[in-house]
Structure formats: structure tokens, C-alpha cells
Design a protein around this motif. Structure first.
Motif, PDB file in Angstrom:
ATOM      1  N   PHE A 280       0.823  -1.201   0.000  1.00 30.95           N
ATOM      2  CA  PHE A 280       0.000   0.000   0.000  1.00 30.95           C
ATOM      3  C   PHE A 280       0.865   1.263   0.000  1.00 30.95           C
ATOM      4  O   PHE A 280       1.811   1.381   0.787  1.00 30.95           O
ATOM      5  CB  PHE A 280      -0.949   0.015   1.201  1.00 30.95           C
ATOM      6  N   VAL A 281       0.520   2.189  -0.892  1.00 37.05           N
ATOM      7  CA  VAL A 281       1.208   3.483  -0.991  1.00 37.05           C
ATOM      8  C   VAL A 281       0.161   4.598  -0.951  1.00 37.05           C
ATOM      9  O   VAL A 281      -0.983   4.414  -1.390  1.00 37.05           O
ATOM     10  CB  VAL A 281       2.050   3.598  -2.279  1.00 37.05           C
ATOM     11  N   ASP A 282       0.560   5.752  -0.413  1.00 36.75           N
ATOM     12  CA  ASP A 282      -0.325   6.915  -0.391  1.00 36.75           C
ATOM     13  C   ASP A 282      -0.562   7.407  -1.812  1.00 36.75           C
ATOM     14  O   ASP A 282       0.361   7.446  -2.633  1.00 36.75           O
ATOM     15  CB  ASP A 282       0.296   8.060   0.405  1.00 36.75           C
ATOM     16  N   ILE A 283      -1.778   7.811  -2.094  1.00 35.28           N
ATOM     17  CA  ILE A 283      -2.090   8.482  -3.351  1.00 35.28           C
ATOM     18  C   ILE A 283      -1.820   9.964  -3.109  1.00 35.28           C
ATOM     19  O   ILE A 283      -2.469  10.585  -2.265  1.00 35.28           O
ATOM     20  CB  ILE A 283      -3.547   8.232  -3.767  1.00 35.28           C
ATOM     21  N   THR A 284      -0.840  10.520  -3.813  1.00 35.86           N
ATOM     22  CA  THR A 284      -0.424  11.900  -3.543  1.00 35.86           C
ATOM     23  C   THR A 284      -1.556  12.883  -3.810  1.00 35.86           C
ATOM     24  O   THR A 284      -2.409  12.659  -4.681  1.00 35.86           O
ATOM     25  CB  THR A 284       0.794  12.290  -4.404  1.00 35.86           C
ATOM     26  N   ASP A 285      -1.557  13.969  -3.031  1.00 31.89           N
ATOM     27  CA  ASP A 285      -2.547  15.050  -3.165  1.00 31.89           C
ATOM     28  C   ASP A 285      -3.975  14.564  -2.966  1.00 31.89           C
ATOM     29  O   ASP A 285      -4.914  15.131  -3.527  1.00 31.89           O
ATOM     30  CB  ASP A 285      -2.430  15.749  -4.532  1.00 31.89           C
ATOM     31  N   TYR A 286      -4.153  13.505  -2.196  1.00 24.68           N
ATOM     32  CA  TYR A 286      -5.490  12.969  -1.967  1.00 24.68           C
ATOM     33  C   TYR A 286      -5.660  12.663  -0.483  1.00 24.68           C
ATOM     34  O   TYR A 286      -5.625  11.514  -0.049  1.00 24.68           O
ATOM     35  CB  TYR A 286      -5.708  11.708  -2.813  1.00 24.68           C
ATOM     36  N   ASN A 287      -5.764  13.718   0.318  1.00 30.31           N
ATOM     37  CA  ASN A 287      -5.956  13.573   1.757  1.00 30.31           C
ATOM     38  C   ASN A 287      -6.608  14.829   2.310  1.00 30.31           C
ATOM     39  O   ASN A 287      -6.551  15.894   1.692  1.00 30.31           O
ATOM     40  CB  ASN A 287      -4.624  13.296   2.463  1.00 30.31           C
ATOM     41  N   VAL A 288      -7.242  14.693   3.469  1.00 28.11           N
ATOM     42  CA  VAL A 288      -7.839  15.832   4.165  1.00 28.11           C
ATOM     43  C   VAL A 288      -7.436  15.777   5.626  1.00 28.11           C
ATOM     44  O   VAL A 288      -7.320  14.700   6.208  1.00 28.11           O
ATOM     45  CB  VAL A 288      -9.380  15.865   4.058  1.00 28.11           C
ATOM     46  N   ALA A 289      -7.208  16.938   6.220  1.00 33.19           N
ATOM     47  CA  ALA A 289      -6.911  17.045   7.651  1.00 33.19           C
ATOM     48  C   ALA A 289      -8.036  17.828   8.299  1.00 33.19           C
ATOM     49  O   ALA A 289      -8.466  18.865   7.788  1.00 33.19           O
ATOM     50  CB  ALA A 289      -5.575  17.734   7.872  1.00 33.19           C
ATOM     51  N   ILE A 290      -8.512  17.320   9.418  1.00 29.05           N
ATOM     52  CA  ILE A 290      -9.597  17.964  10.146  1.00 29.05           C
ATOM     53  C   ILE A 290      -9.278  17.900  11.633  1.00 29.05           C
ATOM     54  O   ILE A 290      -8.697  16.920  12.106  1.00 29.05           O
ATOM     55  CB  ILE A 290     -10.957  17.302   9.810  1.00 29.05           C
ATOM     56  N   THR A 291      -9.633  18.944  12.361  1.00 29.20           N
ATOM     57  CA  THR A 291      -9.407  18.995  13.807  1.00 29.20           C
ATOM     58  C   THR A 291     -10.762  19.019  14.509  1.00 29.20           C
ATOM     59  O   THR A 291     -11.439  20.052  14.526  1.00 29.20           O
ATOM     60  CB  THR A 291      -8.593  20.245  14.197  1.00 29.20           C
ATOM     61  N   PRO A 292     -11.204  17.878  15.042  1.00 29.37           N
ATOM     62  CA  PRO A 292     -12.507  17.835  15.713  1.00 29.37           C
ATOM     63  C   PRO A 292     -12.546  18.774  16.923  1.00 29.37           C
ATOM     64  O   PRO A 292     -11.547  18.934  17.631  1.00 29.37           O
ATOM     65  CB  PRO A 292     -12.635  16.371  16.156  1.00 29.37           C
ATOM     66  N   SER A 293     -13.686  19.402  17.153  1.00 30.10           N
ATOM     67  CA  SER A 293     -13.825  20.327  18.281  1.00 30.10           C
ATOM     68  C   SER A 293     -14.129  19.602  19.588  1.00 30.10           C
ATOM     69  O   SER A 293     -14.020  20.189  20.656  1.00 30.10           O
ATOM     70  CB  SER A 293     -14.920  21.361  17.980  1.00 30.10           C
TER      71      SER A 293
ATOM     72  N   SER B  20      -7.183  16.546  18.254  1.00 33.22           N
ATOM     73  CA  SER B  20      -5.959  16.869  17.509  1.00 33.22           C
ATOM     74  C   SER B  20      -6.235  16.791  16.013  1.00 33.22           C
ATOM     75  O   SER B  20      -7.152  16.094  15.571  1.00 33.22           O
ATOM     76  CB  SER B  20      -4.843  15.882  17.864  1.00 33.22           C
ATOM     77  N   ALA B  21      -5.414  17.484  15.242  1.00 30.22           N
ATOM     78  CA  ALA B  21      -5.532  17.423  13.784  1.00 30.22           C
ATOM     79  C   ALA B  21      -5.407  15.972  13.333  1.00 30.22           C
ATOM     80  O   ALA B  21      -4.507  15.255  13.760  1.00 30.22           O
ATOM     81  CB  ALA B  21      -4.462  18.282  13.134  1.00 30.22           C
ATOM     82  N   THR B  22      -6.322  15.539  12.494  1.00 31.32           N
ATOM     83  CA  THR B  22      -6.394  14.150  12.051  1.00 31.32           C
ATOM     84  C   THR B  22      -6.435  14.120  10.531  1.00 31.32           C
ATOM     85  O   THR B  22      -7.246  14.803   9.922  1.00 31.32           O
ATOM     86  CB  THR B  22      -7.650  13.470  12.633  1.00 31.32           C
ATOM     87  N   THR B  23      -5.555  13.311   9.932  1.00 37.71           N
ATOM     88  CA  THR B  23      -5.481  13.226   8.478  1.00 37.71           C
ATOM     89  C   THR B  23      -6.103  11.925   7.994  1.00 37.71           C
ATOM     90  O   THR B  23      -5.820  10.851   8.518  1.00 37.71           O
ATOM     91  CB  THR B  23      -4.018  13.311   8.002  1.00 37.71           C
ATOM     92  N   TYR B  24      -6.952  12.044   6.988  1.00 35.82           N
ATOM     93  CA  TYR B  24      -7.565  10.895   6.330  1.00 35.82           C
ATOM     94  C   TYR B  24      -7.045  10.836   4.900  1.00 35.82           C
ATOM     95  O   TYR B  24      -6.924  11.865   4.232  1.00 35.82           O
ATOM     96  CB  TYR B  24      -9.089  11.012   6.325  1.00 35.82           C
ATOM     97  N   LYS B  25      -6.741   9.621   4.436  1.00 34.60           N
ATOM     98  CA  LYS B  25      -6.229   9.460   3.086  1.00 34.60           C
ATOM     99  C   LYS B  25      -6.587   8.071   2.578  1.00 34.60           C
ATOM    100  O   LYS B  25      -7.069   7.216   3.325  1.00 34.60           O
ATOM    101  CB  LYS B  25      -4.712   9.643   3.063  1.00 34.60           C
ATOM    102  N   VAL B  26      -6.320   7.854   1.293  1.00 35.32           N
ATOM    103  CA  VAL B  26      -6.546   6.544   0.689  1.00 35.32           C
ATOM    104  C   VAL B  26      -5.204   6.040   0.169  1.00 35.32           C
ATOM    105  O   VAL B  26      -4.420   6.790  -0.406  1.00 35.32           O
ATOM    106  CB  VAL B  26      -7.580   6.619  -0.448  1.00 35.32           C
ATOM    107  N   GLN B  27      -4.966   4.766   0.397  1.00 34.48           N
ATOM    108  CA  GLN B  27      -3.772   4.097  -0.115  1.00 34.48           C
ATOM    109  C   GLN B  27      -4.200   3.024  -1.105  1.00 34.48           C
ATOM    110  O   GLN B  27      -5.292   2.474  -1.002  1.00 34.48           O
ATOM    111  CB  GLN B  27      -2.981   3.452   1.028  1.00 34.48           C
ATOM    112  N   GLY B  28      -3.312   2.730  -2.062  1.00 36.00           N
ATOM    113  CA  GLY B  28      -3.635   1.716  -3.054  1.00 36.00           C
ATOM    114  C   GLY B  28      -2.453   0.808  -3.338  1.00 36.00           C
ATOM    115  O   GLY B  28      -1.310   1.121  -3.009  1.00 36.00           O
ATOM    116  N   LYS B  29      -2.763  -0.336  -3.935  1.00 31.15           N
ATOM    117  CA  LYS B  29      -1.729  -1.266  -4.387  1.00 31.15           C
ATOM    118  C   LYS B  29      -2.303  -2.108  -5.511  1.00 31.15           C
ATOM    119  O   LYS B  29      -3.512  -2.138  -5.746  1.00 31.15           O
ATOM    120  CB  LYS B  29      -1.223  -2.150  -3.251  1.00 31.15           C
ATOM    121  N   THR B  30      -1.429  -2.795  -6.217  1.00 30.49           N
ATOM    122  CA  THR B  30      -1.832  -3.696  -7.288  1.00 30.49           C
ATOM    123  C   THR B  30      -1.421  -5.121  -6.932  1.00 30.49           C
ATOM    124  O   THR B  30      -0.490  -5.323  -6.151  1.00 30.49           O
ATOM    125  CB  THR B  30      -1.202  -3.260  -8.636  1.00 30.49           C
ATOM    126  N   SER B  31      -2.096  -6.081  -7.487  1.00 27.99           N
ATOM    127  CA  SER B  31      -1.811  -7.478  -7.138  1.00 27.99           C
ATOM    128  C   SER B  31      -0.661  -8.076  -7.932  1.00 27.99           C
ATOM    129  O   SER B  31      -0.102  -9.090  -7.542  1.00 27.99           O
ATOM    130  CB  SER B  31      -3.065  -8.334  -7.354  1.00 27.99           C
TER     131      SER B  31
END
Length: 191
Positions: free
Chosen positions: A55-68, A146-157
């Protein structure tokens, strides 16, 4: 036809809840919640390609959010515009990650990700074909402020014989591009 309903009772405001005429810290009444408090979005317009079998990060495809509040939830929604190459039948696997932890797991094999896009071989070798949207949605409980980052990772078989491609397809000499998007929404907890 008319309907009679009852609005939830608000918790009375105090002077500390209002700053310069704006309500800043009022709380919802007991039993009231589920409101969207903030929305963060990232839109990926460039392309990404990988032949990795890990699994590798998909570049430029993430969001960071800081819950209150640590009791609030975060709703993650998104779509990927996915394609693959045509050298062989290739499984393309993706996982939704908070930080470095896969948060949307299946009951099947733990090493093949959360959602799968299957891509089959074609007689037109070397091109990227089979573009399609890959949607996902998940309500997470990060239990943090705290600031939390969500992202998607992908891989090939299949490694070098297979490739996953984001936002791009090539077919019969014609190139097609797309966009992908990911959204994080903080949802207030039920009190």
C-alpha cells in the motif's frame, strides 16, 4: 394537510455564550445532535500511477480535520477515478486510512484492503483502460481533538505487470482525464 411537530428545546444561553452578538459556545439540548460542524474537502486533479504491491499513499489525496470535541464523529466520503494497465488481469486494492491505520476493514483477508476495483486484461497492451469511479463512505470515531489526516492508499496485485492509475485513461490513442475528491465532515455527538 398540516403537520404538527415539536422543535428540540435549546439549553438557555448565558452571557458567556455570546461574543460581540454572536453565539459562540451554546450547547444543544439533551438528545439533540448529529449536526455538521465543519467540512473539509480535497480535490485531486492531477494523475497518479503505481505498480507497488504494498500500500502506498495516493499523492494530493488527503484531508486534515481537527474535531472540536473528542466525542464527535467524522464522516469521510469520497470517490476515486480509477484505471489500470492492460498487460494482465490485475486486482487493484484500496484502503481508507486515519493517520497510518486502516479504519474501514473487511472481514476477509486483512492484506487486500477495504474496497477492491478489479481490472481485466485487454488486447491493447500498454494502455490504461477501464476508467471508473470508486466510491466510499465511512463514519469514524477518532476520539481526539488533535488534527487528524484521512487518506486513501492503493496497491496492485501483480507488480510491474499491473498498475493502478488515478484520474487518467488511454484508449485507442485518446487520452481521458478525470478528478477525484475526498471530504471530511465533523458531526456533533448526541448529548
Amino acid at each position: 394537510m398540516s403537520y404538527i411537530g415539536k422543535f428540540p428545546t435549546a439549553v438557555p444561553l448565558t452571557s458567556g455564550d455570546i461574543t460581540n452578538g454572536i453565539i459562540t459556545s451554546a450547547k444543544l439540548a439533551a438528545g439533540v445532535g448529529g449536526k455538521v460542524l465543519q467540512v473539509v474537502q480535497a480535490t485531486k486533479t492531477n494523475t497518479f500511477e503505481s505498480t507497488s504491491t504494498s500500500f502506498v499513499d495516493i499523492t494530493d489525496y488527503n484531508v486534515a480535520i481537527t474535531p472540536s470535541s473528542s466525542s464527535n464523529k467524522v464522516l469521510i466520503q469520497g470517490f476515486l477515478t480509477v484505471s489500470g494497465n492492460t498487460w494482465s488481469t490485475t486486482g487493484l486494492y484500496f484502503q481508507l486510512v486515519r493517520g497510518s491505520t486502516n479504519i474501514l476493514t473487511s472481514s476477509g483477508s486483512s492484506n487486500n484492503g477495504t474496497f477492491v476495483y478489479a481490472h481485466e486484461a485487454s488486447s491493447e497492451s500498454g494502455s490504461k483502460k477501464g476508467i471508473s469511479p470508486c466510491h466510499f463512505s465511512f463514519l469514524d470515531s477518532p476520539s481526539t481533538t488533535s488534527a487528524t489526516t484521512y487518506k486513501v492508499q492503493g496497491k496492485t496485485s501483480t507488480g510491474s505487470n499491473g498498475e493502478f492509475v488515478i484520474n487518467y485513461m488511454e484508449q485507442q490513442g485518446v487520452n481521458f482525464t478525470g478528478t477525484s475528491s475526498i471530504i471530511a465532515m465533523e458531526i456533533s455527538a448526541w448529548l
